[in-house]
Design a protein around this motif. Structure first.
Motif, PDB file in Angstrom:
ATOM      1  N   THR A  70      80.280  42.107 -57.683  1.00  0.00           N
ATOM      2  CA  THR A  70      78.873  42.272 -58.042  1.00  0.00           C
ATOM      3  C   THR A  70      78.549  43.597 -58.729  1.00  0.00           C
ATOM      4  O   THR A  70      77.486  43.745 -59.314  1.00  0.00           O
ATOM      5  N   GLY A  71      79.436  44.580 -58.607  1.00  0.00           N
ATOM      6  CA  GLY A  71      79.120  45.903 -59.133  1.00  0.00           C
ATOM      7  C   GLY A  71      78.071  46.619 -58.311  1.00  0.00           C
ATOM      8  O   GLY A  71      77.452  47.587 -58.757  1.00  0.00           O
ATOM      9  N   PRO A  74      76.789  50.618 -56.310  1.00  0.00           N
ATOM     10  CA  PRO A  74      77.545  51.367 -57.325  1.00  0.00           C
ATOM     11  C   PRO A  74      78.605  52.263 -56.692  1.00  0.00           C
ATOM     12  O   PRO A  74      78.369  52.899 -55.666  1.00  0.00           O
ATOM     13  N   MET A  80      83.574  46.292 -57.234  1.00  0.00           N
ATOM     14  CA  MET A  80      83.361  46.661 -58.631  1.00  0.00           C
ATOM     15  C   MET A  80      82.980  45.436 -59.468  1.00  0.00           C
ATOM     16  O   MET A  80      83.385  44.312 -59.188  1.00  0.00           O
ATOM     17  N   GLY A  81      82.152  45.692 -60.489  1.00  0.00           N
ATOM     18  CA  GLY A  81      81.721  44.619 -61.363  1.00  0.00           C
ATOM     19  C   GLY A  81      82.836  44.163 -62.279  1.00  0.00           C
ATOM     20  O   GLY A  81      83.854  44.852 -62.444  1.00  0.00           O
ATOM     21  N   TRP A  83      83.093  44.214 -65.354  1.00  0.00           N
ATOM     22  CA  TRP A  83      83.289  45.149 -66.472  1.00  0.00           C
ATOM     23  C   TRP A  83      84.217  46.304 -66.112  1.00  0.00           C
ATOM     24  O   TRP A  83      84.690  47.008 -66.992  1.00  0.00           O
ATOM     25  N   ASP A  84      84.482  46.507 -64.805  1.00  0.00           N
ATOM     26  CA  ASP A  84      85.325  47.617 -64.362  1.00  0.00           C
ATOM     27  C   ASP A  84      86.777  47.209 -64.101  1.00  0.00           C
ATOM     28  O   ASP A  84      87.603  48.059 -63.756  1.00  0.00           O
ATOM     29  N   PRO A 108      77.821  39.088 -60.252  1.00  0.00           N
ATOM     30  CA  PRO A 108      76.532  39.790 -60.309  1.00  0.00           C
ATOM     31  C   PRO A 108      75.312  38.886 -60.108  1.00  0.00           C
ATOM     32  O   PRO A 108      75.289  37.739 -60.569  1.00  0.00           O
ATOM     33  N   GLN A 128      76.876  39.061 -68.765  1.00  0.00           N
ATOM     34  CA  GLN A 128      77.564  39.467 -67.546  1.00  0.00           C
ATOM     35  C   GLN A 128      78.092  38.266 -66.768  1.00  0.00           C
ATOM     36  O   GLN A 128      79.186  38.311 -66.197  1.00  0.00           O
ATOM     37  N   SER A 132      81.997  37.333 -66.045  1.00  0.00           N
ATOM     38  CA  SER A 132      82.463  37.079 -64.683  1.00  0.00           C
ATOM     39  C   SER A 132      83.293  35.805 -64.608  1.00  0.00           C
ATOM     40  O   SER A 132      84.345  35.766 -63.954  1.00  0.00           O
TER      41      SER A 132
END
Length: 254
Positions: A70-71, A74, A80-81, A83-84, A108, A128, A132
């Motif tokens: 889900t990111g 933070p 971590m999302g 994107w990471d 997310p 996003q 995912s």
């Protein structure tokens, strides 16, 4: 194709309710797993969180695991999302996940809105969510789960908002199908548990289903007249279980 996706596609073509696709016919035994949203051990990344859960798998206590992708919050290494995720994290996570018969991810939901009236917010939310699902394919996951959150905030009619959700989820189900991943929506936010099941039936895809969260449903109850077709949660579960691809069991505290 992941184990859950294959099992859902190979099951009786006319399960209870007449829908081919998501759910459990009643003859199948449930696969019990654990969410990694709150990993008890300090970890450096999602692959380490999965390895921590391997102890429960090895002891025969679980057969499934759900990543938290889900990111949020933070900076949380196991949450971590998408994107990471680096190539190394993807490779290590995929290897660690391979031991589990069923595996998924909570993607997310907290700050996105796939039915926003703001085209920029909706476009970024969809980006996003697509990212995912694409990552889920790389990890060989069986399913992903997100929440329908915020919506149109009653600025337009419920029917118009429904069309926005339907269009977004139809697109995402198409992405999921190409990757052999089941895209699921979870009750407890903008759409009630009955509405989530209605969305699954209207979209009518074996790659789109519901994650039924028991705690959210108990807290939600019949608040604001949420019950439409059913008079109780047991009645809802009895009537709509074939829409479920995943169930979250918890003690109603979140």
């Amino acid at each position: 194709m992941g184990g859950l996706a294959r099992r859902l596609l190979e099951m009786d073509p006319e399960p209870r309710g007449g829908r081919h696709g998501a759910g459990c016919t009643g003859a199948e035994l449930p696969v019990v797993g654990v969410s990694l949203a709150h990993c008890p051990d300090p970890v450096k990344d999602p692959s380490a969180a999965v390895m921590s859960a391997r102890r429960l798998l090895d002891d025969g206590l679980i057969r499934s695991v759900e990543l938290c992708m889900t990111g949020f919050p933070p900076g949380s290494p196991q949450n971590m999302g998408p994107w990471d995720y680096t190539r190394e994290i993807i490779e290590n996570s995929r290897a660690a996940l391979s031991a589990f018969p069923v595996k998924g991810a909570h993607i997310p939901f907290a700050f996105i809105n796939a039915a926003s009236l703001n085209p920029g917010i909706r476009a970024e939310s969809m980006r996003q969510l697509r990212l995912s699902v694409e990552l889920a394919g790389k990890l060989d996951l069986d399913y992903v789960v997100t929440h329908p959150r915020f919506g149109a905030l009653d600025i337009v009619s419920k029917a118009e908002e429904w069309k926005l959700w339907l269009a977004s989820y139809r697109e995402l189900a198409g992405v999921a199908e190409k990757l052999d991943v089941i895209f699921t929506i979870e009750n407890g936010d903008r759409l009630s548990f009955e509405e989530c099941a209605m969305m699954v039936r209207e979209l009518d895809s074996p790659f789109f289903a519901m994650t039924f969260d028991t705690g959210h449903a108990n807290l939600e109850g019949n608040k604001d007249g949420k019950f439409q077709k059913y008079a109780s949660l047991p009645g809802f579960v009895e009537g709509e279980a074939d829409c479920f691809a995943n169930i979250h069991l918890h003690d109603n505290h979140s």
